[in-house]
Design a protein around this motif. Structure first.
Motif, PDB file in Angstrom:
ATOM      1  N   ASP A  50      22.725  53.160 -50.686  1.00  0.00           N
ATOM      2  CA  ASP A  50      23.505  53.174 -51.933  1.00  0.00           C
ATOM      3  C   ASP A  50      23.228  51.914 -52.754  1.00  0.00           C
ATOM      4  O   ASP A  50      23.065  51.979 -53.976  1.00  0.00           O
ATOM      5  CB  ASP A  50      25.001  53.288 -51.646  1.00  0.00           C
ATOM      6  CG  ASP A  50      25.391  54.642 -51.077  1.00  0.00           C
ATOM      7  OD1 ASP A  50      24.594  55.593 -51.202  1.00  0.00           O
ATOM      8  OD2 ASP A  50      26.499  54.738 -50.515  1.00  0.00           O
ATOM      9  N   ASP A  53      19.879  52.148 -54.375  1.00  0.00           N
ATOM     10  CA  ASP A  53      19.842  53.044 -55.530  1.00  0.00           C
ATOM     11  C   ASP A  53      20.128  52.297 -56.829  1.00  0.00           C
ATOM     12  O   ASP A  53      19.699  52.722 -57.901  1.00  0.00           O
ATOM     13  CB  ASP A  53      20.857  54.186 -55.373  1.00  0.00           C
ATOM     14  CG  ASP A  53      20.422  55.220 -54.343  1.00  0.00           C
ATOM     15  OD1 ASP A  53      19.239  55.205 -53.941  1.00  0.00           O
ATOM     16  OD2 ASP A  53      21.278  56.042 -53.946  1.00  0.00           O
ATOM     17  N   PRO A  60      18.941  53.553 -61.854  1.00  0.00           N
ATOM     18  CA  PRO A  60      19.346  54.956 -61.740  1.00  0.00           C
ATOM     19  C   PRO A  60      19.526  55.573 -63.123  1.00  0.00           C
ATOM     20  O   PRO A  60      19.779  54.858 -64.108  1.00  0.00           O
ATOM     21  CB  PRO A  60      20.681  54.875 -60.990  1.00  0.00           C
ATOM     22  CG  PRO A  60      21.193  53.502 -61.272  1.00  0.00           C
ATOM     23  CD  PRO A  60      19.988  52.626 -61.440  1.00  0.00           C
ATOM     24  N   GLU A  62      21.367  57.537 -66.104  1.00  0.00           N
ATOM     25  CA  GLU A  62      22.747  57.473 -66.586  1.00  0.00           C
ATOM     26  C   GLU A  62      23.590  58.630 -66.048  1.00  0.00           C
ATOM     27  O   GLU A  62      24.780  58.464 -65.783  1.00  0.00           O
ATOM     28  CB  GLU A  62      22.755  57.472 -68.115  1.00  0.00           C
ATOM     29  CG  GLU A  62      24.090  57.144 -68.712  1.00  0.00           C
ATOM     30  CD  GLU A  62      24.027  56.994 -70.224  1.00  0.00           C
ATOM     31  OE1 GLU A  62      25.108  57.049 -70.836  1.00  0.00           O
ATOM     32  OE2 GLU A  62      22.935  56.821 -70.787  1.00  0.00           O
ATOM     33  N   SER A  63      22.984  59.778 -65.838  1.00  0.00           N
ATOM     34  CA  SER A  63      23.721  60.935 -65.326  1.00  0.00           C
ATOM     35  C   SER A  63      24.193  60.724 -63.878  1.00  0.00           C
ATOM     36  O   SER A  63      25.066  61.435 -63.403  1.00  0.00           O
ATOM     37  CB  SER A  63      22.852  62.194 -65.405  1.00  0.00           C
ATOM     38  OG  SER A  63      21.707  62.055 -64.571  1.00  0.00           O
ATOM     39  N   GLU A  64      23.621  59.742 -63.189  1.00  0.00           N
ATOM     40  CA  GLU A  64      23.984  59.455 -61.791  1.00  0.00           C
ATOM     41  C   GLU A  64      25.046  58.370 -61.665  1.00  0.00           C
ATOM     42  O   GLU A  64      25.547  58.132 -60.562  1.00  0.00           O
ATOM     43  CB  GLU A  64      22.741  59.000 -61.009  1.00  0.00           C
ATOM     44  CG  GLU A  64      21.607  59.989 -60.974  1.00  0.00           C
ATOM     45  CD  GLU A  64      20.385  59.372 -60.320  1.00  0.00           C
ATOM     46  OE1 GLU A  64      20.313  59.472 -59.077  1.00  0.00           O
ATOM     47  OE2 GLU A  64      19.555  58.789 -61.032  1.00  0.00           O
ATOM     48  N   GLU A  67      28.482  59.299 -59.874  1.00  0.00           N
ATOM     49  CA  GLU A  67      28.333  59.580 -58.434  1.00  0.00           C
ATOM     50  C   GLU A  67      28.050  58.292 -57.654  1.00  0.00           C
ATOM     51  O   GLU A  67      28.638  58.058 -56.595  1.00  0.00           O
ATOM     52  CB  GLU A  67      27.193  60.575 -58.214  1.00  0.00           C
ATOM     53  CG  GLU A  67      26.930  60.861 -56.746  1.00  0.00           C
ATOM     54  CD  GLU A  67      25.640  61.637 -56.521  1.00  0.00           C
ATOM     55  OE1 GLU A  67      25.134  61.559 -55.395  1.00  0.00           O
ATOM     56  OE2 GLU A  67      25.153  62.295 -57.452  1.00  0.00           O
ATOM     57  N   ILE A  68      27.160  57.464 -58.185  1.00  0.00           N
ATOM     58  CA  ILE A  68      26.829  56.204 -57.503  1.00  0.00           C
ATOM     59  C   ILE A  68      28.051  55.292 -57.457  1.00  0.00           C
ATOM     60  O   ILE A  68      28.327  54.663 -56.424  1.00  0.00           O
ATOM     61  CB  ILE A  68      25.634  55.511 -58.189  1.00  0.00           C
ATOM     62  CG1 ILE A  68      24.358  56.337 -57.967  1.00  0.00           C
ATOM     63  CG2 ILE A  68      25.446  54.099 -57.661  1.00  0.00           C
ATOM     64  CD1 ILE A  68      23.158  55.869 -58.771  1.00  0.00           C
ATOM     65  N   ARG A  71      30.300  56.444 -54.669  1.00  0.00           N
ATOM     66  CA  ARG A  71      29.771  56.080 -53.343  1.00  0.00           C
ATOM     67  C   ARG A  71      29.970  54.597 -53.072  1.00  0.00           C
ATOM     68  O   ARG A  71      30.384  54.211 -51.970  1.00  0.00           O
ATOM     69  CB  ARG A  71      28.292  56.451 -53.240  1.00  0.00           C
ATOM     70  CG  ARG A  71      28.044  57.934 -53.176  1.00  0.00           C
ATOM     71  CD  ARG A  71      26.626  58.311 -52.744  1.00  0.00           C
ATOM     72  NE  ARG A  71      25.584  57.403 -53.128  1.00  0.00           N
ATOM     73  CZ  ARG A  71      24.608  57.671 -54.007  1.00  0.00           C
ATOM     74  NH1 ARG A  71      24.555  58.842 -54.613  1.00  0.00           N
ATOM     75  NH2 ARG A  71      23.679  56.778 -54.259  1.00  0.00           N
TER      76      ARG A  71
END
Length: 143
Positions: A50, A53, A60, A62-64, A67-68, A71
């Motif tokens: 994580d 990432d 990463p 922007e759409s992630e 979620e990141i 986590r």
């Protein structure tokens, strides 16, 4: 004369006191539930993933971000719980726990660059806390 002393005097042997029959603290369903929960626990190496990432060579997408962030929040909570349970009072761990408390109250910004900065701060904190917990032998050393 006490009754156990009488037995010893009469037979030359001591009798054992009555013992309650042992029963396990959990039934098979309870054990299955705990085993299932343990299987769901992310290994510490997953926390390193994580962090990578966010702090790796490529940012990463922007759409992630959401979620990141989720986590990393879970990773932070887990490491804070481990540090608190260990309670060894290491000054650096205490400083990192204070940083974790401060970051906890911050929401993920809506502006992309600010959100990425927030993710980097979260990942840096998680990484520093994991490394310090490994250095102080609270957790095993991770890759």
């Amino acid at each position: 004369m006490h009754s156990s002393s009488m037995v010893l005097a009469e037979t030359g042997r001591r009798t054992a006191p009555p013992v309650e029959r042992w029963s396990p603290p959990l039934d098979s369903e309870g054990l299955a539930r705990i085993a299932s929960l343990l299987r769901q626990v992310k290994p510490l190496e997953g926390i390193v993933d994580d962090v990578g990432d966010v702090l790796g060579e490529q940012d990463p997408g922007e759409s992630e971000f959401g979620e990141i962030a989720e986590r990393l929040r879970g990773d932070r909570l887990r490491l804070v719980a481990i540090a608190n349970a260990a309670g060894d009072g290491d000054a650096e761990v205490c400083r990192l726990l204070q940083r974790a408390h401060t970051l906890r109250s911050e929401a993920l910004p809506a502006v992309s660059r600010q959100a990425l900065g927030h993710l980097r701060r979260m990942a840096g904190l998680v990484n520093d806390l994991l490394e310090r917990l490994a250095e102080t032998n609270i957790v095993k050393d991770v890759a």
